[in-house]
Design a protein around this motif. Sequence first.
Motif, PDB file in Angstrom:
ATOM      1  N   THR A 197       0.857  -1.187   0.000  1.00 44.42           N
ATOM      2  CA  THR A 197       0.000   0.000   0.000  1.00 44.42           C
ATOM      3  C   THR A 197       0.889   1.232   0.000  1.00 44.42           C
ATOM      4  N   LEU A 198       0.712   2.099  -1.019  1.00 42.52           N
ATOM      5  CA  LEU A 198       1.553   3.287  -1.183  1.00 42.52           C
ATOM      6  C   LEU A 198       0.703   4.546  -1.238  1.00 42.52           C
ATOM      7  N   ASN A 199       1.273   5.646  -0.770  1.00 42.01           N
ATOM      8  CA  ASN A 199       0.753   6.961  -1.127  1.00 42.01           C
ATOM      9  C   ASN A 199       1.410   7.346  -2.447  1.00 42.01           C
ATOM     10  N   ASP A 200       0.610   7.563  -3.479  1.00 42.07           N
ATOM     11  CA  ASP A 200       1.194   7.866  -4.781  1.00 42.07           C
ATOM     12  C   ASP A 200       1.678   9.314  -4.830  1.00 42.07           C
ATOM     13  N   ALA A 201       2.160   9.742  -6.010  1.00 46.17           N
ATOM     14  CA  ALA A 201       2.760  11.074  -6.147  1.00 46.17           C
ATOM     15  C   ALA A 201       1.744  12.198  -6.015  1.00 46.17           C
ATOM     16  N   GLU A 202       0.455  11.860  -5.965  1.00 44.58           N
ATOM     17  CA  GLU A 202      -0.586  12.864  -5.751  1.00 44.58           C
ATOM     18  C   GLU A 202      -1.226  12.721  -4.379  1.00 44.58           C
ATOM     19  N   GLY A 203      -0.604  11.895  -3.513  1.00 43.89           N
ATOM     20  CA  GLY A 203      -1.073  11.745  -2.145  1.00 43.89           C
ATOM     21  C   GLY A 203      -2.241  10.798  -1.964  1.00 43.89           C
ATOM     22  N   GLN A 204      -2.581  10.035  -2.999  1.00 41.79           N
ATOM     23  CA  GLN A 204      -3.684   9.098  -2.928  1.00 41.79           C
ATOM     24  C   GLN A 204      -3.187   7.722  -2.504  1.00 41.79           C
ATOM     25  N   LEU A 205      -3.942   7.060  -1.633  1.00 33.94           N
ATOM     26  CA  LEU A 205      -3.581   5.714  -1.188  1.00 33.94           C
ATOM     27  C   LEU A 205      -3.858   4.718  -2.303  1.00 33.94           C
ATOM     28  N   ARG A 206      -2.848   3.918  -2.671  1.00 30.76           N
ATOM     29  CA  ARG A 206      -2.990   2.964  -3.769  1.00 30.76           C
ATOM     30  C   ARG A 206      -2.568   1.572  -3.300  1.00 30.76           C
ATOM     31  N   GLN A 207      -3.377   0.577  -3.645  1.00 27.75           N
ATOM     32  CA  GLN A 207      -3.011  -0.815  -3.433  1.00 27.75           C
ATOM     33  C   GLN A 207      -2.234  -1.277  -4.661  1.00 27.75           C
ATOM     34  N   THR A 208      -0.999  -1.681  -4.485  1.00 26.62           N
ATOM     35  CA  THR A 208      -0.148  -1.990  -5.627  1.00 26.62           C
ATOM     36  C   THR A 208       0.399  -3.412  -5.559  1.00 26.62           C
ATOM     37  N   VAL A 209       0.773  -3.907  -6.729  1.00 27.77           N
ATOM     38  CA  VAL A 209       1.542  -5.145  -6.860  1.00 27.77           C
ATOM     39  C   VAL A 209       2.967  -4.751  -7.222  1.00 27.77           C
ATOM     40  N   LEU A 210       3.928  -5.379  -6.574  1.00 24.72           N
ATOM     41  CA  LEU A 210       5.338  -5.091  -6.827  1.00 24.72           C
ATOM     42  C   LEU A 210       5.919  -6.153  -7.749  1.00 24.72           C
ATOM     43  N   LEU A 211       6.446  -5.703  -8.898  1.00 28.76           N
ATOM     44  CA  LEU A 211       7.120  -6.588  -9.840  1.00 28.76           C
ATOM     45  C   LEU A 211       8.628  -6.374  -9.763  1.00 28.76           C
ATOM     46  N   GLU A 212       9.366  -7.477  -9.750  1.00 32.87           N
ATOM     47  CA  GLU A 212      10.825  -7.435  -9.855  1.00 32.87           C
ATOM     48  C   GLU A 212      11.188  -7.718 -11.310  1.00 32.87           C
ATOM     49  N   LEU A 213      11.908  -6.805 -11.940  1.00 34.97           N
ATOM     50  CA  LEU A 213      12.240  -6.904 -13.356  1.00 34.97           C
ATOM     51  C   LEU A 213      13.745  -7.095 -13.523  1.00 34.97           C
ATOM     52  N   THR A 214      14.117  -8.078 -14.330  1.00 42.58           N
ATOM     53  CA  THR A 214      15.511  -8.360 -14.628  1.00 42.58           C
ATOM     54  C   THR A 214      15.724  -8.283 -16.122  1.00 42.58           C
ATOM     55  N   ALA A 215      16.762  -7.542 -16.546  1.00 41.18           N
ATOM     56  CA  ALA A 215      17.007  -7.320 -17.973  1.00 41.18           C
ATOM     57  C   ALA A 215      17.281  -8.628 -18.693  1.00 41.18           C
ATOM     58  N   ARG A 216      16.722  -8.760 -19.891  1.00 37.91           N
ATOM     59  CA  ARG A 216      16.935  -9.951 -20.726  1.00 37.91           C
ATOM     60  C   ARG A 216      18.229  -9.843 -21.539  1.00 37.91           C
ATOM     61  N   HIS A 217      18.736  -8.628 -21.754  1.00 35.94           N
ATOM     62  CA  HIS A 217      19.933  -8.440 -22.570  1.00 35.94           C
ATOM     63  C   HIS A 217      20.675  -7.211 -22.058  1.00 35.94           C
ATOM     64  N   PRO A 218      21.955  -7.028 -22.414  1.00 37.19           N
ATOM     65  CA  PRO A 218      22.771  -5.960 -21.835  1.00 37.19           C
ATOM     66  C   PRO A 218      22.557  -4.586 -22.444  1.00 37.19           C
ATOM     67  N   ASP A 219      21.680  -4.443 -23.422  1.00 35.47           N
ATOM     68  CA  ASP A 219      21.530  -3.170 -24.122  1.00 35.47           C
ATOM     69  C   ASP A 219      20.552  -2.217 -23.446  1.00 35.47           C
ATOM     70  N   VAL A 220      19.897  -2.662 -22.386  1.00 36.70           N
ATOM     71  CA  VAL A 220      18.938  -1.790 -21.723  1.00 36.70           C
ATOM     72  C   VAL A 220      19.656  -0.828 -20.790  1.00 36.70           C
ATOM     73  N   THR A 221      18.997   0.279 -20.458  1.00 38.97           N
ATOM     74  CA  THR A 221      19.632   1.293 -19.621  1.00 38.97           C
ATOM     75  C   THR A 221      19.844   0.801 -18.201  1.00 38.97           C
ATOM     76  N   TYR A 222      18.846   0.092 -17.659  1.00 36.97           N
ATOM     77  CA  TYR A 222      18.913  -0.349 -16.272  1.00 36.97           C
ATOM     78  C   TYR A 222      18.836  -1.876 -16.201  1.00 36.97           C
ATOM     79  N   PRO A 223      19.836  -2.541 -15.614  1.00 33.21           N
ATOM     80  CA  PRO A 223      19.822  -4.002 -15.559  1.00 33.21           C
ATOM     81  C   PRO A 223      18.757  -4.581 -14.638  1.00 33.21           C
ATOM     82  N   ARG A 224      18.294  -3.785 -13.677  1.00 42.81           N
ATOM     83  CA  ARG A 224      17.258  -4.267 -12.754  1.00 42.81           C
ATOM     84  C   ARG A 224      16.325  -3.127 -12.412  1.00 42.81           C
ATOM     85  N   MET A 225      15.036  -3.464 -12.304  1.00 40.56           N
ATOM     86  CA  MET A 225      14.033  -2.487 -11.919  1.00 40.56           C
ATOM     87  C   MET A 225      13.046  -3.124 -10.958  1.00 40.56           C
ATOM     88  N   GLN A 226      12.429  -2.294 -10.148  1.00 38.68           N
ATOM     89  CA  GLN A 226      11.234  -2.665  -9.390  1.00 38.68           C
ATOM     90  C   GLN A 226      10.107  -1.760  -9.863  1.00 38.68           C
TER      91      GLN A 226
END
Length: 260
Positions: free
Chosen positions: A148-177
């Motif tokens: 549960t997060l307060n979003d950038a506009e101060g609203q309470l949001r129920q969220t799902v958290l995804l863990e992202l791992t790069a498939r190849h080395p050409d992307v800007t960020y090797p890992r994201m959430q």
Amino acid sequence: MMKFVFRTLLLSLLLPVFAGQASATDDAAALLQRADEVRNPRQSYRLTSTLIEYRNGKEISRNQLAVFTRYEAEQQQFRNLIRFLQPRRDNGKLLLKDGADLWFYDPAGKASIRISAQQRLLGQAANGDVVTTDLRRDYSAVISGTETLNDAEGQLRQTVLLELTARHPDVTYPRMQLWLDPKNGQSVKTALYAQSGSLLKTAWFRHYKDALGQLRPQETIIIDGLNPQLVTVIQSQDHQAMDVPAQWLQRQALESFTGR
């Protein structure tokens, strides 16, 4: 035990139903695809992007870009051409992203230079923050949990958290959430990491408004991972459907490009 049961129940309530999917990995991929479709129209279009950089709450720079995006349905990828508009000294500079290739063109030198996807072009905003990307194509995803997060506009949001791992080395960020609202596919927050695991940036999405038939974020707030007093705001405006010519998106055409 009860904590595990509650968490599992909450996750089942938050996740949309995807018929025929057999695993949590499939669910994560479907959520990521939905988030992609909300952020980026699956069509060719043009928009204006304004990047405002702040240090200690004071504006220190402002850049304006024209972003031309062509969606290649067969390859399921975007091709991007970015024209620098402001400040005046940068007017006419171009950035071309075609697949894994990234080229920068400066009309003063009349030469295009191939650059790494990790190189920064505009202050705290890397090239990966201004070009259109398809996260599902570039990253594998797993569901990490719910939050549960307060979003950038101060609203309470129920969220799902995804863990992202790069498939190849050409992307800007090797890992994201990625924290997203599973009810509507809206991205709420991302955390962007270096290969070493250190936090590079945190980005918040806000001001969802109708653009090309879908509520899309009109503003992204990027906070530096090492110095939170360095903040870049990316404002996206004036989305227009446009048949972006394929010939624009070639390195050889950069020198003669005149589109706006």
